[in-house]
Design an enzyme around this catalytic site. Structure first.
Site, PDB file in Angstrom:
ATOM      1  N   THR A 124       0.884  -1.121   0.030  1.00 36.75           N
ATOM      2  CA  THR A 124      -0.066   0.037  -0.004  1.00 36.75           C
ATOM      3  C   THR A 124       0.713   1.172   0.181  1.00 36.75           C
ATOM      4  O   THR A 124       0.458   2.346  -0.678  1.00 36.75           O
ATOM      5  CB  THR A 124      -1.021  -0.154   1.329  1.00 36.75           C
ATOM      6  OG1 THR A 124      -1.559  -1.329   1.359  1.00 36.75           O
ATOM      7  CG2 THR A 124      -2.022   0.931   1.154  1.00 36.75           C
ATOM      8  N   ALA A 128       0.209  10.196  -2.024  1.00 37.15           N
ATOM      9  CA  ALA A 128       1.250  10.820  -1.312  1.00 37.15           C
ATOM     10  C   ALA A 128       1.248  12.239  -0.592  1.00 37.15           C
ATOM     11  O   ALA A 128       1.730  12.972  -0.447  1.00 37.15           O
ATOM     12  CB  ALA A 128       2.298  11.217  -2.692  1.00 37.15           C
ATOM     13  N   HIS A 167      -1.744  14.393   4.887  1.00 32.83           N
ATOM     14  CA  HIS A 167      -3.279  15.250   5.213  1.00 32.83           C
ATOM     15  C   HIS A 167      -2.894  15.993   6.560  1.00 32.83           C
ATOM     16  O   HIS A 167      -2.138  15.964   7.404  1.00 32.83           O
ATOM     17  CB  HIS A 167      -4.362  14.077   5.560  1.00 32.83           C
ATOM     18  CG  HIS A 167      -4.672  13.488   4.147  1.00 32.83           C
ATOM     19  ND1 HIS A 167      -5.295  14.050   3.408  1.00 32.83           N
ATOM     20  CD2 HIS A 167      -4.253  12.239   3.962  1.00 32.83           C
ATOM     21  CE1 HIS A 167      -5.543  13.448   2.387  1.00 32.83           C
ATOM     22  NE2 HIS A 167      -4.733  11.930   2.487  1.00 32.83           N
ATOM     23  N   VAL A 191       6.186 -14.166   6.544  1.00 34.37           N
ATOM     24  CA  VAL A 191       5.816 -14.679   8.041  1.00 34.37           C
ATOM     25  C   VAL A 191       4.735 -15.503   7.757  1.00 34.37           C
ATOM     26  O   VAL A 191       3.528 -14.937   7.381  1.00 34.37           O
ATOM     27  CB  VAL A 191       5.377 -13.532   9.093  1.00 34.37           C
ATOM     28  CG1 VAL A 191       4.973 -14.026  10.381  1.00 34.37           C
ATOM     29  CG2 VAL A 191       6.613 -12.536   9.245  1.00 34.37           C
ATOM     30  N   SER A 220      -5.553   5.850   4.990  1.00 32.67           N
ATOM     31  CA  SER A 220      -5.333   7.102   4.999  1.00 32.67           C
ATOM     32  C   SER A 220      -6.032   7.683   6.157  1.00 32.67           C
ATOM     33  O   SER A 220      -7.010   7.060   6.594  1.00 32.67           O
ATOM     34  CB  SER A 220      -5.932   7.805   3.679  1.00 32.67           C
ATOM     35  OG  SER A 220      -5.988   9.010   3.881  1.00 32.67           O
ATOM     36  N   CYS A 235      17.452   6.877 -19.416  1.00 31.83           N
ATOM     37  CA  CYS A 235      16.032   7.298 -19.417  1.00 31.83           C
ATOM     38  C   CYS A 235      15.809   8.751 -19.793  1.00 31.83           C
ATOM     39  O   CYS A 235      16.070   9.521 -19.150  1.00 31.83           O
ATOM     40  CB  CYS A 235      15.215   6.923 -18.225  1.00 31.83           C
ATOM     41  SG  CYS A 235      13.683   7.566 -17.849  1.00 31.83           S
ATOM     42  N   CYS A 254       7.151   7.830 -21.608  1.00 28.92           N
ATOM     43  CA  CYS A 254       7.119   6.641 -22.427  1.00 28.92           C
ATOM     44  C   CYS A 254       6.850   5.191 -21.974  1.00 28.92           C
ATOM     45  O   CYS A 254       6.904   4.148 -22.233  1.00 28.92           O
ATOM     46  CB  CYS A 254       8.404   6.836 -23.384  1.00 28.92           C
ATOM     47  SG  CYS A 254       9.703   5.972 -22.798  1.00 28.92           S
ATOM     48  N   CYS A 287      13.904   2.827 -22.128  1.00 31.79           N
ATOM     49  CA  CYS A 287      15.049   2.589 -21.169  1.00 31.79           C
ATOM     50  C   CYS A 287      14.610   1.067 -20.527  1.00 31.79           C
ATOM     51  O   CYS A 287      15.787   0.460 -20.085  1.00 31.79           O
ATOM     52  CB  CYS A 287      14.728   3.354 -19.989  1.00 31.79           C
ATOM     53  SG  CYS A 287      13.298   3.612 -18.987  1.00 31.79           S
TER      54      CYS A 287
END
Lengths: 422, 501
Positions: free
Chosen positions: B36, B42, B45, B185, B355, B418, B455, B460
């Site tokens: 996750t 990103a 909050h 585990v 979140s 790249c 791309c 790359c």
């Protein structure tokens, strides 16, 4: 501060367009021509195109991609063009300042008198067509797969589904079959193939590979590696029809879903782009909106034949040489507009009617028994008949100064495809 | 011992190394941040979206405040760029004064922003202010003309969640921790009411303290220790990522649409740039049965387009370069579960992470550290702790001078492999030999951005695969996209023909 290099002409990209443009500029009298290539060898995409069918117009014979490239590489060897390999252009300013980098020289500043943009095109990816599903290994673009197989000797999978019937997809269907993989089918969204007829026959029919028109992939299955895809027929609005959805097991989904002209650095340089072609708006010498900046080959629009790429690049190379010799003010351009059943025309502008020029264009829909006409100010300049026109196939119409019939002022030029049934 | 190499597990491990180097992280995937933690929006909050009084609301507000200190020395960018909450006619459900348009408009314009401010104040979020309509368009010219008024939340921030997680793991490692990748585990050893260690697919490891930070699998791991009793029901969130080029001309900061009095499963999402400058739209919130369901459906893509088309009309649909899904790990009561087990002494659950898990991470780590100190982790900071994680400089992030210096130090920085993201051979080599080594394509991508551009690896891909093979002394046919069975190739061409006869 390192010395700034000041060549007459810098050509960016050493594929078929860049090679032809550099040679043409040199032949037109430019002594200091620099060819900048990001890869380790010349030829661009051609070295991996080991099938034949290249050169029927330029050389009047059927060559493979590497053979076609070699003809130009040999010719380049007889010139003083400086080829910089493994060198990437990071930036171009609207004032034609190029910043490039390589491992030998570090960061290089180049201020040429003229530039030819010849970066080619790139493949559209699964995300750009918003293909749903998981993101496993085994989803590969056809052009990259071609490189893996023909250059690196690596097989991307054993059992493939191919989405898109563009030329690369068709050629790769045959190629992977010859290498021992199985192609479960080629699926095409449109109701007609995306590639030229020759390839449909030679790559699919001859190998009994099924082509499913009006179909698409609706889901990619498999968390780590592709385990299969769902496919479905689409309706007239290209929406999948739910009841027709079925699962096709495979370990690879190969995509041939279109090419996009590579113009990120053209944009940085302030070059105006045509939203339809994705390439710069150009005149008959492939001159862009920025004076002294020309473009060649698949940067301008995605051609179907490499021969046309070379031809248009020669125009660009000569145009660049001419600009270096006479950088003065340019003539006001005449607009070239697509007429009936024409999707777009390149060049989009004509500045000088006093020379030979070619219009390259594609039709919007297939049509039988047609006349292809070039008009100026509503009057027909040239007219030629064709039995059949198809959207994937590029049409070329040549115009010579005589066709303008000594008209002083020329109205807007248009290209149209009209019915010629008697 | 920490089970789970996500942002929570790595935050806790790094925190513990300030007191003892004796920490192990177990991660079942081939890289940290591979669950996750790699597939969210990103966002750090502020906490405005959380219900007042919940544990996650408190930890969110506290975590947000701690962020500058948290990322210090990690070499990870964190930007407090603020969030513009836009109030539109849709911000109240129709049932609220739907038949009295004048009153409704008044409520939207006057009451709603004040409600948001009040709620922020109650939750301890500083600096929020009301933004008039004109200012909204000055801040974000492409927001819907239907916008009535807005609230600006300055504490909201952005961080790359996987870069942060990798940095935390590496910072922990240089301070003595060990990270075992590809280690799943399968059992927890408990004897006489005390945890003794774990069983993995690669052998048993003993430890007196086990922290369960297994994300969507936290309920399964807790059950292994007999310390469960809660259920994680996976909820998928899909996001679309757009080309940087179109992003910069389209949004400047993060924008979200206020939605009051609606039953929320997760915050409503919005349009926000990533820390690298790509626009993201999302996420969705869909309950799924499979904890590994990271697929994205045609319906979800359409849903994102439809939902955000209102807030940000005419966004550049054609410039989508990626779509991804992540799986949230909520519990039935939608709050975090953090605490020591009563039945298995030494076992600590850190579960229900969704979140604002990323924003809460610093506060979660702090809270768990205190629990662990009660269980025997030393309470005195150790003098040997190194506050700085060494970070290899990426070519693309440097200015001209920095780039020239990098090429001087290592010629391979002059070899750009790249072109979309301007990643050099040296960048890739550094990632492969990093403190947490990148041994597959996605791991290299997370550290360098190679293949993350428009791309998507078309140029790359083969080059990165070849460098991985070369640097790790393995055949290129063994290189994977993302570890496990995700091999890129079926074999070499000629061998392949021989093989099938």
């Amino acid at each position: 501060m390192k010395k700034i290099r000041r060549p007459d002409v810098a050509v960016i990209g050493a594929g078929p367009a860049g090679l032809a443009a550099a040679i043409a500029a040199y032949r037109a009298g430019m002594e200091d021509v620099m060819l900048i290539e990001r890869d380790m060898e010349l030829g661009g995409i051609l070295p991996q195109c080991i099938h034949d069918g290249f050169g029927s117009i330029v050389f009047k014979e059927a060559l493979t991609g590497p053979q076609y490239a070699q003809r130009y590489i040999d010719e380049l060897g007889g010139t003083d063009v400086e080829a910089k390999l493994n060198t990437l252009v990071l930036d171009i300013s609207p004032k034609r300042r190029i910043t490039a980098v390589n491992a030998r020289e570090g960061i290089i500043d180049i201020q040429p008198k003229a530039i030819v943009l010849a970066m080619g095109c790139r493949e559209r990816t699964r995300h750009q067509i918003l293909l749903p599903g998981y993101r496993p290994a085994g989803v590969v673009n056809a052009g990259l797969a071609q490189r893996y197989i023909n250059i690196e000797g690596l097989m991307p999978g054993r059992k493939m589904v191919i989405l898109g019937s563009g030329d690369i997809g068709l050629i790769m269907a045959r190629r992977v079959t010859l290498e021992g993989a199985e192609v479960a089918g080629v699926f095409e969204l449109m109701d007609h193939p995306g590639g030229i007829t020759r390839n449909v026959v030679q790559c699919l029919h001859d190998f009994d590979i099924p082509l499913h028109l009006s179909h698409t992939v609706t889901f990619i299955h498999g968390k780590k590696r592709v385990e299969g895809v769902s496919v479905a027929e689409v309706d007239s609005e290209f929406k999948p029809i739910k009841d027709t959805e079925r699962f096709v097991p495979c370990d690879t989904l190969m995509l041939s879903v279109g090419l996009i002209p590579e113009n990120e650095i053209s944009k940085k340089a302030g070059v105006e782009l045509d939203p339809v072609t994705g390439g710069p708006v150009v005149d008959e010498r492939m001159g862009t909106s920025v004076p002294g900046m020309f473009s060649a080959g698949n940067v301008v629009n995605v051609f179907d034949l490499v021969d046309y790429v070379s031809r248009s690049a020669e125009d660009a190379g000569e145009g660049a040489a001419e600009y270096v010799r006479k950088p003065g003010r340019r003539k006001k351009p005449i607009r070239v507009v697509p007429g009936e059943n024409v999707k777009y025309v390149v060049p989009q502008l004509v500045r000088d009617t006093g020379r030979d020029m070619s219009f390259y264009f594609r039709v919007e829909r297939p049509q039988r028994s047609v006349a292809i006409q070039v008009l100026a100010g509503g009057e027909v300049l040239t007219r030629r008949k064709a039995k059949m026109v198809l959207p994937p196939e590029m049409i070329k119409a040549d115009i010579s100064p005589g066709d303008f019939g000594g008209r002083g002022k020329v109205g807007p030029i248009s290209v149209e495809v009209v019915s010629d049934e008697e | 011992m920490v089970i789970g190499g996500g942002v929570i597990g790595c935050s806790i491990a790094r925190e513990v190394t300030r007191y003892t180097p004796d920490v192990v992280i177990l991660e079942k995937e081939a890289d940290v941040a591979d669950g996750t933690s790699k597939a969210n929006n990103a966002e750090v909050h502020s906490g405005i979206g959380e219900k007042h009084g919940t544990l996650k609301q408190k930890l969110n507000v506290r975590g947000n405040r701690m962020y500058e200190e948290f990322v210090k020395g990690l070499g990870v960018d964190f930007k407090r760029q603020g969030l513009l909450i836009v109030i539109t006619p849709r911000s109240l459900p129709d049932r609220v004064t739907g038949r009295l348009p004048a009153l409704r408009r008044q409520l939207l314009k006057e009451l709603v922003p004040r409600l948001i401010l009040l709620s922020g104040k109650r939750k301890g979020i500083p600096g929020q202010r009301i933004v008039g309509r004109e200012e909204i368009f000055r801040m974000e010219p492409n927001v819907t003309r239907e916008a009535i008024v807005g609230v600006h939340d300055p504490t909201y921030g952005l961080v790359s969640p996987y870069k942060l997680t990798i940095a935390l793991a590496e910072h922990a490692i240089i301070n003595g921790a060990k990270v075992f990748l590809d280690t799943e585990v399968t059992g927890v050893n408990v004897e006489g009411g005390r945890v003794k260690g774990v069983v993995t697919d690669r052998g048993e490891i003993s430890a007196p303290i086990v922290v369960n930070a297994a994300g969507v699998f936290a309920d399964d791991v807790a059950d292994m220790a007999g310390a469960g009793g809660f259920k994680i029901h996976p909820r998928k969130g899909a996001t679309l990522i757009f080309d940087k080029e179109t992003t910069t001309e389209y949004v400047r900061g993060s924008v979200a649409e206020a939605k009051l009095f609606v039953k929320k499963k997760s915050k409503g999402g919005g349009g926000m740039p990533t820390i690298e400058g790509n626009l993201q739209l999302g996420p969705t919130a869909i309950e799924v049965d499979d904890k590994n369901d990271t697929s994205i459906s045609a319906g979800e893509i359409e849903e994102i387009f439809e939902r955000f088309h209102y807030l940000l009309p005419d966004f550049p649909r054609r410039s989508v370069i990626a779509a991804f899904s992540g799986v949230r790990a909520p519990t039935t009561d939608e709050d975090f579960i953090i605490g020591p087990s009563d039945t298995a002494h030494g076992f600590v659950n850190v579960a229900g992470m969704q979140s604002p898990g990323l924003a809460s991470a610093p506060a979660v780590a702090q809270m768990v550290l205190e629990i662990l100190q009660d269980l025997g982790v030393p309470s005195e900071p150790r003098p040997g702790f190194d506050p700085v994680r060494p970070t290899p400089a990426l070519f693309a992030d440097q200015d001209r001078k920095g780039r020239e210096r990098l090429i001087k130090e290592d010629r391979r920085h002059g070899h750009v492999i790249c072109r979309c993201e301007q990643v050099t051979e040296a960048d890739v080599v550094n990632a492969i030999h990093g403190i947490v080594p990148a041994t597959n394509m996605d791991a290299v991508k997370r550290r360098t951005r190679a293949g993350m551009g428009r791309c998507h690896g078309g140029f790359c891909g083969n080059r990165v695969a070849a460098i991985i093979a070369r640097e790790l002394w393995m055949p290129v046919t063994a290189v994977t996209k993302d570890g496990g069975g995700s091999r890129l190739f079926a074999g070499e061409t000629k061998h392949f023909l021989e093989e099938i006869g």
